[in-house]
Design an enzyme around this catalytic site. Structure first.
Site, PDB file in Angstrom:
ATOM      1  N   ALA A 156      24.409  43.849  -5.430  1.00  0.00           N
ATOM      2  CA  ALA A 156      24.950  44.442  -6.656  1.00  0.00           C
ATOM      3  C   ALA A 156      24.080  44.068  -7.850  1.00  0.00           C
ATOM      4  O   ALA A 156      23.730  44.922  -8.676  1.00  0.00           O
ATOM      5  CB  ALA A 156      26.388  43.991  -6.877  1.00  0.00           C
ATOM      6  N   TYR A 157      23.729  42.799  -7.944  1.00  0.00           N
ATOM      7  CA  TYR A 157      22.888  42.349  -9.049  1.00  0.00           C
ATOM      8  C   TYR A 157      21.524  43.029  -9.001  1.00  0.00           C
ATOM      9  O   TYR A 157      21.036  43.549 -10.010  1.00  0.00           O
ATOM     10  CB  TYR A 157      22.729  40.834  -8.987  1.00  0.00           C
ATOM     11  CG  TYR A 157      21.932  40.258 -10.134  1.00  0.00           C
ATOM     12  CD1 TYR A 157      22.488  40.138 -11.395  1.00  0.00           C
ATOM     13  CD2 TYR A 157      20.616  39.822  -9.943  1.00  0.00           C
ATOM     14  CE1 TYR A 157      21.764  39.608 -12.455  1.00  0.00           C
ATOM     15  CE2 TYR A 157      19.888  39.283 -10.993  1.00  0.00           C
ATOM     16  CZ  TYR A 157      20.459  39.180 -12.240  1.00  0.00           C
ATOM     17  OH  TYR A 157      19.731  38.658 -13.286  1.00  0.00           O
TER      18      TYR A 157
END
Length: 250
Positions: A156-157
């Site tokens: 996600a990051y």
């Protein structure tokens, strides 16, 4: 010895995540060089603490950048109180949990994107018109080396920071005739409070990827951001500035 450089005389900067870490150190640099700042941060107590250190001219707003209504109002209120917005530095962000894609919590995936991508988009979107009105602007979006290379167990990051790079390149091209530059930085891991969100084994892995064998510092990032956000950086837009201790390969 007092700083005699006055690069930001008459300039006003909005800094998201400005009450701590990279954002706060950059605010210190801008104030020391003659500018004024508005700190946009989710932590009201930290904003007041930062304002007490930076001086009475510092404006602070507690808001959640993932809420477009709050960001739109903050941009409007900041422009009204300060007279203009010359600089936007988007440093607010979260890492999200460390997990494999197959196990990644969907609600956490959405939260990372809400802050790192949507929140940054809202800030860019609602501040740009005020810059266009004055025919001048400097936008610095804080991405990450993870957005270029992808970190395992941090999908996600990594994906969110890749989106920041793409948005920056797109917006930079849109504003080339408006006196506004839009650039991003891609730091490797930096020694900031955000490290507290990570597991020790993940921190060790990140350190092993940096050829200099150390993390970056907030001072190093603030120095780079301060130049990109100044009038001196006038012929570069839609660019990505590496600050990764030699990790970046492109």
């Amino acid at each position: 010895m007092a700083n005699t450089i006055r690069r930001y005389e008459g300039r006003h900067a909005v800094i998201t995540g400005g009450a701590s870490g990279i954002g706060y150190r950059t605010a210190e640099r801008i104030v020391s060089e003659g500018g004024t700042v508005s700190l946009w941060d989710v932590d009201a107590a930290r904003i007041e603490e930062a304002r007490s250190k930076l001086g009475n001219d510092t404006h602070g707003l507690a808001l959640d950048v993932s809420d477009p209504a709050q960001v739109e109002k903050a941009a409007r209120d900041t422009a009204a109180s300060s007279g203009k917005i010359d600089i936007l530095i988007c440093s607010a962000g979260i890492t999200g949990p460390n997990a494999k894609v197959a196990d990644y919590p969907i609600d956490q995936w959405k939260r990372v994107f809400d802050i790192n991508v949507n929140g940054l988009f809202y800030c860019n979107r609602f501040v740009v018109p005020f810059m266009q009105k004055n025919g001048y602007g400097r936008i610095v979006n804080v991405a990450s080396i993870a957005g270029k290379e992808g970190n395992p167990n941090a999908s996600a990051y990594s994906a969110s920071k890749a989106a920041v790079i793409g948005l920056t390149k797109s917006l930079g091209k849109e504003l080339v005739h408006d006196g506004i530059t839009v650039n991003a930085i891609t730091p490797a891991t930096v020694d900031t409070p955000i490290l507290q969100q990570l597991k020790p084994e993940f921190i060790d892995y990140m350190l092993s990827k940096i050829p200099m064998q150390r993390f970056g510092t907030v001072d190093e990032l603030a120095s780079l951001i301060s130049w990109i956000a100044s009038e001196e950086c006038s012929f570069t837009t839609g660019a990505v500035f590496d600050i990764s201790g030699g990790r970046a390969t492109y």
